[in-house]
Design an enzyme around this catalytic site. Structure first.
Site, PDB file in Angstrom:
ATOM      1  N   LYS A  74       0.812  -1.223   0.000  1.00 50.02           N
ATOM      2  CA  LYS A  74       0.000   0.000   0.000  1.00 50.02           C
ATOM      3  C   LYS A  74       0.843   1.270   0.000  1.00 50.02           C
ATOM      4  CE  LYS A  74      -4.482  -1.480   1.644  1.00 50.02           C
ATOM      5  NZ  LYS A  74      -4.288  -2.882   2.076  1.00 50.02           N
ATOM      6  N   GLU A 114      -9.418   7.117   3.585  1.00 46.27           N
ATOM      7  CA  GLU A 114     -10.326   6.246   4.336  1.00 46.27           C
ATOM      8  C   GLU A 114      -9.593   4.936   4.547  1.00 46.27           C
ATOM      9  OE1 GLU A 114      -9.979   3.990   1.236  1.00 46.27           O
ATOM     10  OE2 GLU A 114     -10.411   6.099   0.901  1.00 46.27           O
ATOM     11  N   SER A 147       1.577  -9.819  -0.758  1.00 46.08           N
ATOM     12  CA  SER A 147       1.262  -8.389  -0.665  1.00 46.08           C
ATOM     13  C   SER A 147       1.712  -7.743   0.631  1.00 46.08           C
ATOM     14  CB  SER A 147      -0.240  -8.186  -0.858  1.00 46.08           C
ATOM     15  OG  SER A 147      -0.968  -8.990   0.043  1.00 46.08           O
TER      16      SER A 147
HETATM   17  C1  LIG Z   1      -5.064  -3.883   1.697  1.00 47.68           C
HETATM   18  C2  LIG Z   1      -4.347  -5.123   1.482  1.00 47.68           C
HETATM   19  C3  LIG Z   1      -4.704  -6.009   0.446  1.00 47.68           C
HETATM   20  C4  LIG Z   1      -5.887  -5.829  -0.443  1.00 47.68           C
HETATM   21  O1  LIG Z   1      -5.895  -4.679  -1.210  1.00 47.68           O
HETATM   22  P1  LIG Z   1      -5.635  -4.674  -2.785  1.00 47.68           P
HETATM   23  O2  LIG Z   1      -5.921  -3.290  -3.172  1.00 47.68           O
HETATM   24  O3  LIG Z   1      -6.582  -5.662  -3.388  1.00 47.68           O
HETATM   25  O4  LIG Z   1      -4.240  -5.071  -3.008  1.00 47.68           O
HETATM   26  C5  LIG Z   1      -3.926  -7.132   0.246  1.00 47.68           C
HETATM   27  N1  LIG Z   1      -2.870  -7.404   1.036  1.00 47.68           N
HETATM   28  C6  LIG Z   1      -2.502  -6.580   2.043  1.00 47.68           C
HETATM   29  C7  LIG Z   1      -1.319  -6.958   2.862  1.00 47.68           C
HETATM   30  C8  LIG Z   1      -3.220  -5.418   2.299  1.00 47.68           C
HETATM   31  O5  LIG Z   1      -2.852  -4.622   3.306  1.00 47.68           O
END
Ligand SMILES: *Cc1c(COP(=O)(O)O)cnc(C)c1O
Length: 574
Positions: free
Chosen positions: A265, A287, A554
């Site tokens: 993010k 948000e 992610s």
């Molecule tokens: C917020 C988040 C997501 C999901 O958000 P996307 O916009 O779909 O990537 C996935 N993994 C983590 C670690 C997150 O913090």
């Protein structure tokens, strides 16, 4: 602007074109052109296109009313397009259907109906008739904007301008054309469905993308921050033990968990805050649901010296106390929203309300690849670094591209970040994994592609989980980051056109993957990312053993551990 593509001859092309939001496809009968089609193929095409709003137009040249009626009886065409002299006398035979009448300079037949029929101007200068009308003849992506400005038609009719050779349509060219005339859309999805008040700030943002964000100076500054603040490039790690445990030989993880703040993010939050600063906006609003995007935004604001206000549902403020404390520590003001269900969607509504009143001084830093255009585009561009790095690193380590790329999909930002670079090579399978939650029942998951319907939420047209009455449905996922009723419009398009595949992993499956990766590799994945791993565990037995898999990890999972332990969802024993 209506779009008609004429001379489609293959069912699969027809399906992809219909899935891209093209309004009419024309099938050419008795034309003696390379675009002519036989009845059997036409039948296949009409069957395929039935699932879409796209209308099938039978295009006839100098054909007798009897023959047209015979073909129409076989196909039940939506619209009949008449060219040449002979049909002029026969138009009255088809007044029960919409007609596209090709103007020939002579007076229009009296039986045409302004309410349902269209005129098509091909080689002659358009006239003001009161009818809706198509501009046709040699349109392509380079000349169409100028012609639309000049003539203001109701629709455009394309044929040779989207072909690679005579009579052979090219899907990539069709998409380039659509991108020119519908720049805020991804095929049939996206757009700017916002109150008029928000159009001005969105237009300012579109300008800023062109003039600031795409400038070499901005890109250089952003890349420097990615390197020295975020810690990029992140590693690409081969996970042999995990692969072996699930019966595969080649699995690599792109390690977004190793970024500063522990998830992808930050790539987007930092980019948008830098953009805001360059736009002369000293205040940022955001948000957040679980608090991850809030923390990333507060972090970027602290570093760049910007004021930061984060809207968060009251329920989430209570559930996510550590992240709330972090945001406050970083200097952000966290505003608890008590409207509605007091969760993420209510926080988004509140942020949009703030922005409508404050945009002169304020940028709305949207945390994922959705919302009104240009937000999905901005977010995708800032996250594209994931795929660029991953592709280069993968090729360096493995000597080829992967066979399959997997990512979890909440709003869709980490997935689009890693997918983008691989989209052009259709051999590479792309898989997005949504939250299957407790199971298949609406309200108990966040599986937009399984049970969602087309709708509009927070400024874009996409797949949305809804009740029978069209209200936003409740969602559930063990991972807060995947727990949202809508999905980014570019994913909706990749799904509809078939370029990417979407599946789900349930809470339980994700928890098993979470523990397996941790134990076998010493990497604690975020619960969101665990969904991508869980999908791979599920399908591993059906894949070739040596399938080369890249998973986007992610984020890191230490954020999830207190919640899991408190709810006794994992047990730490030896
Ligand atoms: C917020 C988040 C997501 C999901 O958000 P996307 O916009 O779909 O990537 C996935 N993994 C983590 C670690 C997150 O913090």
């Amino acid at each position: 602007m209506l779009v008609k593509i004429c001379g489609i001859r293959e069912p699969e092309m027809a399906r992809k074109v219909a899935a891209s939001g093209v309004d009419f496809i024309g099938l050419l009968f008795t034309s003696h052109s390379p675009r002519q089609i036989d009845i059997a193929t036409a039948k296949e095409i009409t069957a395929v296109v039935k699932d879409y709003p796209t209308k099938v137009v039978g295009v006839f040249f100098d054909e007798t009313p009897e023959k047209i009626a015979e073909i129409d009886k076989e196909l039940n065409l939506d619209v009949i397009q008449l060219h040449g002299d002979l049909p002029r006398s026969g138009v009255s035979n088809f007044t029960h259907k919409p007609i596209i009448y090709v103007a020939d300079g002579k007076p229009l037949p009296e039986c045409l109906d302004v309410a349902k029929d269209f005129i098509l101007y091909e080689k002659i200068e358009p006239e003001e008739t009161g009818f809706r009308w198509f501009l046709a003849g040699g349109l392509d992506k380079d000349n169409v904007s100028g012609l639309i400005d000049k003539y203001a038609p109701t629709g455009v009719d394309l044929s040779s301008g989207v072909e690679i050779s005579r009579g052979v349509k090219d899907f990539a060219k069709i998409r380039e054309f659509l991108a020119v005339i519908r720049p805020t859309y991804y095929g049939a999805y996206g757009g700017m469905y916002v109150p008029e008040l928000l159009i001005e700030p969105l237009k300012d943002l579109i300008d800023a993308v062109k003039t600031i964000m795409h400038s070499p100076e901005f890109q250089a500054e952003y890349l420097n921050l990615l390197k020295n603040f975020v810690g990029r490039p992140t590693a690409l790690t081969e996970v042999k033990n995990f692969a072996k445990a699930i019966g595969l030989t080649s699995v690599h993880l792109k390690r977004e968990d190793l970024t500063h703040t522990g998830a992808h993010k930050i790539n987007n939050a930092l980019g948008q805050c830098l953009l805001a600063k360059k736009m002369g906006k000293p205040r940022i609003i955001a948000e957040t649901g679980a608090g991850q995007h809030g923390v990333a935004t507060a972090t970027a604001c602290a570093m760049l010296g910007l004021e930061c206000v984060v809207y968060m549902g009251q329920v989430d403020v209570e559930r996510q106390a550590p992240n709330v404390a972090k945001m406050r520590l970083l200097g952000a003001k966290v505003v608890a929203v008590t409207d509605g269900s007091a969760t993420l969607k209510d926080a988004v509504n509140e942020a949009l309300r703030d922005w409508a009143a404050s945009y002169e001084t304020t940028h709305y830093c949207l945390g994922t690849a959705l919302g009104p255009y240009p937000f999905p585009q901005i977010c995708a561009e800032f996250q594209a670094v994931i795929g660029r790095e991953a592709k280069a690193q993968y090729n360096e380590q493995v000597g080829s591209d992967p066979d399959m790329v997997i990512a979890c999909v909440g709003g869709g930002s980490n997935a689009i970040g890693v997918f983008q670079e691989f989209i052009p090579d259709e051999k590479i399978k792309l898989v997005g994994v949504e939250a299957g939650g407790y199971g298949v029942k609406v309200g108990e998951n966040a599986a937009r592609f399984q049970s969602g319907k087309l709708g509009v939420l927070h400024g874009n047209r996409t797949y949305v989980l809804q009740t029978e009455d069209g209200q936003i449905a409740d969602t559930h996922s063990v991972s807060a980051g995947l727990d949202y009723a809508a999905v980014g419009p570019q994913h909706a398009d990749l799904y509809a056109t078939g370029r990417a595949h979407y599946d789900v992993a349930t809470d339980d499956e994700a928890l098993i993957a979470f523990q397996l990766l941790t134990r076998t590799e010493g990497i604690i994945p975020a619960l969101e990312s665990s969904h991508a791993l869980a999908y791979l565990m599920k399908v591993a037995k059906d894949l070739p053993k040596d399938c080369k898999v890249l998973v986007n990890l992610s984020g890191r999972g230490d954020k999830d551990l207190p919640g899991l332990l408190a709810r006794e969802l994992v047990h730490v024993t030896n």
